[in-house]
Design an enzyme around this catalytic site. Structure first.
Site, PDB file in Angstrom:
ATOM      1  N   PHE A  55     116.745 -23.924-100.628  1.00 47.10           N
ATOM      2  CA  PHE A  55     118.197 -23.724-100.498  1.00 47.10           C
ATOM      3  C   PHE A  55     118.971 -24.420-101.610  1.00 47.10           C
ATOM      4  O   PHE A  55     120.133 -24.089-101.864  1.00 47.10           O
ATOM      5  CB  PHE A  55     118.666 -24.216 -99.131  1.00 47.10           C
ATOM      6  CG  PHE A  55     118.801 -25.702 -98.982  1.00 47.10           C
ATOM      7  CD1 PHE A  55     120.048 -26.301 -99.001  1.00 47.10           C
ATOM      8  CD2 PHE A  55     117.688 -26.517 -98.803  1.00 47.10           C
ATOM      9  CE1 PHE A  55     120.189 -27.670 -98.846  1.00 47.10           C
ATOM     10  CE2 PHE A  55     117.820 -27.881 -98.645  1.00 47.10           C
ATOM     11  CZ  PHE A  55     119.075 -28.466 -98.671  1.00 47.10           C
ATOM     12  N   LYS A  56     118.361 -25.367-102.288  1.00 44.88           N
ATOM     13  CA  LYS A  56     119.053 -26.075-103.369  1.00 44.88           C
ATOM     14  C   LYS A  56     119.457 -25.131-104.502  1.00 44.88           C
ATOM     15  O   LYS A  56     120.400 -25.403-105.252  1.00 44.88           O
ATOM     16  CB  LYS A  56     118.153 -27.167-103.931  1.00 44.88           C
ATOM     17  CG  LYS A  56     117.601 -28.143-102.904  1.00 44.88           C
ATOM     18  CD  LYS A  56     118.638 -29.102-102.398  1.00 44.88           C
ATOM     19  CE  LYS A  56     118.016 -30.176-101.524  1.00 44.88           C
ATOM     20  NZ  LYS A  56     118.973 -31.156-101.034  1.00 44.88           N
TER      21      LYS A  56
END
Length: 738
Positions: free
Chosen positions: A345-346
């Site tokens: 998700f980064k």
């Protein structure tokens, strides 16, 4: 040439007669005088010599809205179709279109725009005006272009009952929907301000939205930032005069007092109609709209923001939906956040933030970005900053600190493989909390930062989730997930959902709470921890206690965190922005290892958040169970959230579980969960072993490529010592910038 100047009726009155009339009015009807003067001054200061230019598709209501806005401002109104084109051509627009054809019509229409000279007016463009570049450039020189953004389905419905002969490009074989979609690229190119217009919204309401948007555009003073540890009542005049804006906080990262930056006036609110207008939008379109409302155009113009968003999400994600929502079982849905280049998700923040940063920083200084990671941030930030233009790489470099023995083998290999000429990884012989604390201390060490600026012309900045810009893209995907459920018919807009997020540094769950504040109907945010369950205890008791706690290495290393930085932003919010209280709490945590919330604040917190935790054993069992029943493989962090969601959800509404990483990043744990005994410690061998099982879903597209690049790649290792870290930073600056 057409000349239309701002109408100012008071100019027709001589100074003496004006003074006499004003005096009589003030004496006889002081309230009426005040209202008239306020109204005149407001419209005069809002427009000045600028024009408000309304742009949008046919059927958007530009003509009607323009008349209402003009009436409210008491200024001239120009409708391009009726007042310019038909007057110039001596025939109707539809007749002209039939007479000269599509391409010649656009050229003639553009020439008419080039001849128009207006000042202090409201101008309603035709739907096809934006397709003529020279004409639009001429209009923008003295105007603020407002895009009335109406959903395509609404436009289609409105135009059913209207005469279609005026729509440029409509012909057999080319549908109205195709034309509307094609024109969006031109609207996006020219607008300064976007106004979202839902289906049943009245023209009067749209006009008010236009005026509010223009006021915001002209006054960036309203969108300043403060530290979570600053006190409004205790601030000096000097502090008040030194206002910070989005571009400042992006580059500065951490406040000088050790606090985190937050918007002084809070986040923008969307109406239900505005959110519903985004249900049919693509992920990139939703991102652009939300970011435009959170970033003032003085910091980044809308056209540049659109370009950056397209660059970040246009080609770097393997799924066309960017962040798809998948049904798992029952009322549980997965928000898949691992389709970016580094499989976590980064990527959502770190494909975008480097470009925001490069745009905002001054050209006169070099910047070294400092990052601390517990795993996924490292490869994501290295990949993101390595995609900058070559000229930006020469003045922006990055160093990524990670716990040398506290990340998975594949995560470490990724961080080594993602190193570029301007981005490096440094392993630290300690845990993530030390890395994060060290960076905060470096930022607040004015002697060291001043030395770097004077000696090397280099400033430091942060790209961790302590940087405000990191949170905005996360708000987008939480909002988008809800809109997807509405679009899929799972819920109707307004129905609540719960969100469950594996949580370490509190940034992801904070972004979900921010989405709720902006109008997304999220009921509860469920905080899922692993065995490092300090947040679970805190949310249940109000006591944040690190005394006697040691960090435990788990199968979900990205949430192996004891000091949750972004919790400070949340506490600042529920404490009614009491910076003195926040400073007291976190200073006590730093010096004594604990703090306790007041009872009233704990009550507020527990209205928003619930929490649970999951053991490694239960994590692996969940991975095995879900695969056995559905064929889907959860990564270890998503499995933690799944276990906690099963325990805490009440099943009265859907629950969206954030799937924060691809399972193949944690191959040893997955192989163990699936009872596959043969586990080789080499990361590349682990991925090959996973991919050899044809029954398993495919491994992530980018991982094998990155690990193959790693080969014999090396990285620096540093002792857990502040002096050593600062020495390392200075050496990297010397090698890259000097």
């Amino acid at each position: 040439m057409f000349h239309i100047f701002q109408y100012q009726p008071l100019r027709l009155i001589t100074q003496n007669s004006l003074s006499s009339m004003c005096l009589k009015l003030m004496l006889s009807r002081p309230v009426a005088f005040a209202q008239i003067w306020k109204s005149w001054f407001s419209s005069h200061s809002l427009l000045g010599k600028k024009n408000i230019i309304l742009m949008g598709p046919p059927g958007a209501g530009k003509t009607t809205v323009g008349r209402i806005v003009g009436q409210k401002l008491d200024c001239p109104v120009i409708d391009i179709d009726d007042d310019v084109l038909e007057t110039t051509w001596n025939m109707s627009v539809s007749e002209k279109l039939q007479d000269v054809g599509y391409e010649e019509f656009l050229e003639e229409e553009g020439k008419a725009l080039l001849k128009l000279s207006a000042s202090g007016s409201v101008i309603s463009l035709s739907g096809s005006n934006p397709m003529h570049a020279a004409g639009m450039q001429h209009m923008k020189k003295n105007g603020i272009v407002v895009y009335l953004d109406v959903p395509t389905t609404v436009i289609m419905s409105r135009l059913k009952s209207k005469e279609m002969g005026r729509i440029v490009g409509l012909s057999p074989g080319i549908s109205l929907k195709d034309i509307l979609q094609f024109r969006k690229q031109f609207y996006k190119r020219w607008f300064d301000i976007r106004v979202l217009c839902g289906g049943d919204i009245a023209a009067e309401v749209v006009a008010e939205k236009v005026l509010d948007a223009v006021k915001r555009y002209q006054d960036s003073e309203l969108e300043t930032f403060i530290s979570t540890r600053s006190s409004r009542s205790g601030r000096s005049t000097e502090e008040d005069s030194h206002k910070l804006y989005f571009s400042d906080v992006v580059t500065q990262g951490l406040a000088l007092d050790g606090g985190l930056f937050v918007p002084e006036r809070g986040l923008p609110k969307f109406t239900a109609e505005e959110w519903q207008g985004l249900i049919e939008a693509t992920y990139i379109e939703r991102a652009q709209v939300i970011l435009e409302r959170c970033i003032h155009p003085d910091d980044i113009p809308a056209s540049k923001l659109a370009e950056i968003t397209e660059t970040a999400y246009g080609e770097n994600f393997s799924c066309s939906k960017i962040a798809p929502v998948r049904h798992l079982a029952g009322n549980q849905f997965l928000l898949e956040l691992f389709h970016g280049p580094t499989a976590s998700f980064k990527d959502f923040a770190l494909q975008l933030v480097p470009h925001l940063f490069a745009y905002c920083i001054p050209r006169s200084c070099n910047y070294l970005i400092l990052v601390a990671t517990s795993g996924d941030t490292g490869s994501a930030v290295l990949d993101g900053f390595s995609r900058l233009h070559d000229t930006d790489k020469q003045r922006i470099a990055l160093v990524n600190f990670f716990p040398e023995d506290g990340v998975s083998p594949i995560q470490k290999s990724q961080m080594v493989g993602c190193q570029k000429e301007n981005a490096w990884s440094v392993g630290v012989k300690s845990d993530f909390d030390f890395c994060q604390t060290a960076i905060k201390q470096i930022f607040t060490n004015s002697d060291f930062t001043g030395f770097l600026t004077v000696e090397y012309g280099t400033a430091l900045a942060a790209a961790n989730s302590i940087n405000w810009a990191r949170l905005l893209p996360q708000i987008v995907y939480h909002a988008s997930a809800y809109l997807d459920l509405v679009h899929q018919g799972i819920i109707s807009f307004g129905s609540p959902v719960d969100i469950c997020i594996p949580t370490g540094n509190f940034g992801n769950i904070l972004a979900a709470f921010y989405a709720k504040m902006m109008g997304i109907p999220i009921r509860k945010c469920i905080c899922a921890s692993n065995e490092n369950n300090v947040l679970t205890d805190f949310i249940r008791t109000g006591v944040y206690d690190l005394r006697g706690r040691k960090l435990i290495s788990t199968f979900s290393p990205a949430v192996d965190i004891l000091k949750s930085s972004n919790l400070e932003r949340y506490l600042h919010l529920i404490a009614n922005e009491d910076g003195q209280l926040v400073a007291k709490l976190f200073n006590q945590l730093e010096n004594q290892g604990h703090f306790q919330l007041r009872k009233d604040l704990l009550g507020k917190l527990q209205q928003d958040l619930v929490a649970g935790w999951c053991s490694d054993e239960d994590c692996l069992a969940a991975i095995h169970s879900v695969y056995s029943t559905t064929g889907y493989i959860l990564d270890t962090h998503t499995a933690v959230a799944k276990v906690v969601a099963d325990r805490l959800q009440d099943r009265t509404c859907p629950i969206i579980i954030s799937s924060t990483a691809h399972y193949s990043k944690f191959a040893p744990a997955i192989l163990r969960a699936l009872w596959i005994a043969e586990i080789n410690q080499n990361p590349l061998s682990q991925l090959h072993l996973l991919s050899s099982y044809s029954a398993l879903p495919p491994i992530h597209w980018g991982l094998l490529e990155t690990l193959k690049k790693t080969g014999n790649g090396d990285h620096h290792v540093c002792a857990a010592d502040m002096t050593a870290l600062m020495s390392h930073i200075e050496t990297l600056i010397q090698n890259h910038f000097m």
